[in-house]
Design an enzyme around this catalytic site. Sequence first.
Site, short mmCIF file in Angstrom:
data_model
loop_
_atom_site.label_atom_id
_atom_site.label_comp_id
_atom_site.label_asym_id
_atom_site.label_seq_id
_atom_site.Cartn_x
_atom_site.Cartn_y
_atom_site.Cartn_z
N CYS A 103 17.31 24.76 12.30
CA CYS A 103 16.82 23.91 11.37
C CYS A 103 15.98 23.66 10.67
O CYS A 103 15.20 24.84 10.45
CB CYS A 103 16.54 22.24 12.85
SG CYS A 103 15.69 22.44 13.44
N ALA A 104 15.26 22.27 9.89
CA ALA A 104 13.71 22.64 9.26
C ALA A 104 13.27 23.35 10.00
O ALA A 104 12.15 23.71 9.51
CB ALA A 104 14.29 21.33 8.94
#
Length: 457
Positions: A26-27
């Site tokens: 993810c980020a």
Amino acid sequence: MDHKKIAEDLIPLLGGEDNIISGSHCATRLRLVIDDESKIDKGAVEELEGVKGAFSSSGQFQIIFGTGTVNKVFSHFAPLAGLGSGEKEDSGTHKEAANKKMNPIARFARTLSNIFVPIIPAIVASGMLMGLLGLMSTYNWVDEDTALFIMLDMFSSAAFIILPILIGFSAAKEFGATPYLGAVIGGIMTHPELLNPWGLSDAQPETMDFFGLGVEMLGYQGTVIPVLLAIYVMAKIEKVLRRIVPNVVDLLLTPFLTVILTGFFTLLFIGPLGRILGDAITGALGFLYETAGPVAGLIFGGLYSTIVLTGVHHSFHAIEAELLTQIGGNYLLPIWAMANVAQGGATLAVFFKTKNKKTKEVAVPAAVSAFLGVTEPAIFGVNLKHRRPFIGAAIGGALGGAYVVFTQVMANGIGLTGLPMFAIAQDPINYGIGFIVALIGAIIATLLLGWDDEPNK
């Protein structure tokens, strides 16, 4: 930072390539589905350069690298771990592999999260518009009869009026059905022929006779649970039809029969049942909120971060959306926000007192992340790792939670906590005071409790 070397060092610490089932990122985090997590050398993983923490959650072993670093590490890690090369794609997608590792409760919570997270921007935008309208009305910036105010009022309520359509699309996608059919069912539930209850507390709908069954002509604008149940049933119906309808007429018959069958079931049975369930949930929470008051905030604010560890907090989005549409405010989100702020406060306390260089390196960005509403780096990278700071954060969250409940702080949306929640808080002043109470309470509690500091390696 040598991202390739980090990826190379990571593989053996995870138990080797054969122990890695699937992976994504993810980020901020590397998300891995591991065959046997007992083979992971978690301590060594956390000592790698760039790693800000590691933890197991939602059927995945997650390694926190931070924005900008995780994608660079993953670009080297993926080919080394055999991800995307073919041999590991036969077991299904990463999402399916993660679901298999989760218990039923965590899987249910994750499903609700997957449905509501894509909708959050629309609800946040509407919540911020409601806050702007509130300021305009309170301070008489604009006459409420002007075109500007009326148009902004339309903009702010639109997402809630068509909420069943938004949920219908997102839920159908999550349940493996056709998203646009889900949107159609949401459209049926908000059809103009049905009386719109949005803002009409004393609405008296007509009742239509359907072969001896009474159908109340009341719409489902702004509801959550009825449409979730309807789309779940729709997905089951569509999947059965896909199996039995011949391929040559599948494109014509399956959507046709899915909409008809789901539409009848929804208006006759599912919708009314879902409305009863939704009213029961909001009523029970409202009773607890009004009778227990600050005690409820104390308990929920203190326990929320522990609930985060289980992953069950993902299911709260549905409850918060139901509250928001039923009573015009979300009193749960400010409590969750206090718990998140307290995690940042406890992390700051660790930063100020620790002599461990690695901990100091992780603590500041983790605290900032917590103040912005993302607590995993603070919880797993610092506080839970040292145990007593996590307890200190729980104390701060409890104090802040008690205050925001005592002052009846509500939010106009879901999903935003920490500093961003100021944009959707109905009472920014008392929310700010609660923020300070949680922050200072967590710092003091953490410093008083202390912890066993690790020596530099």
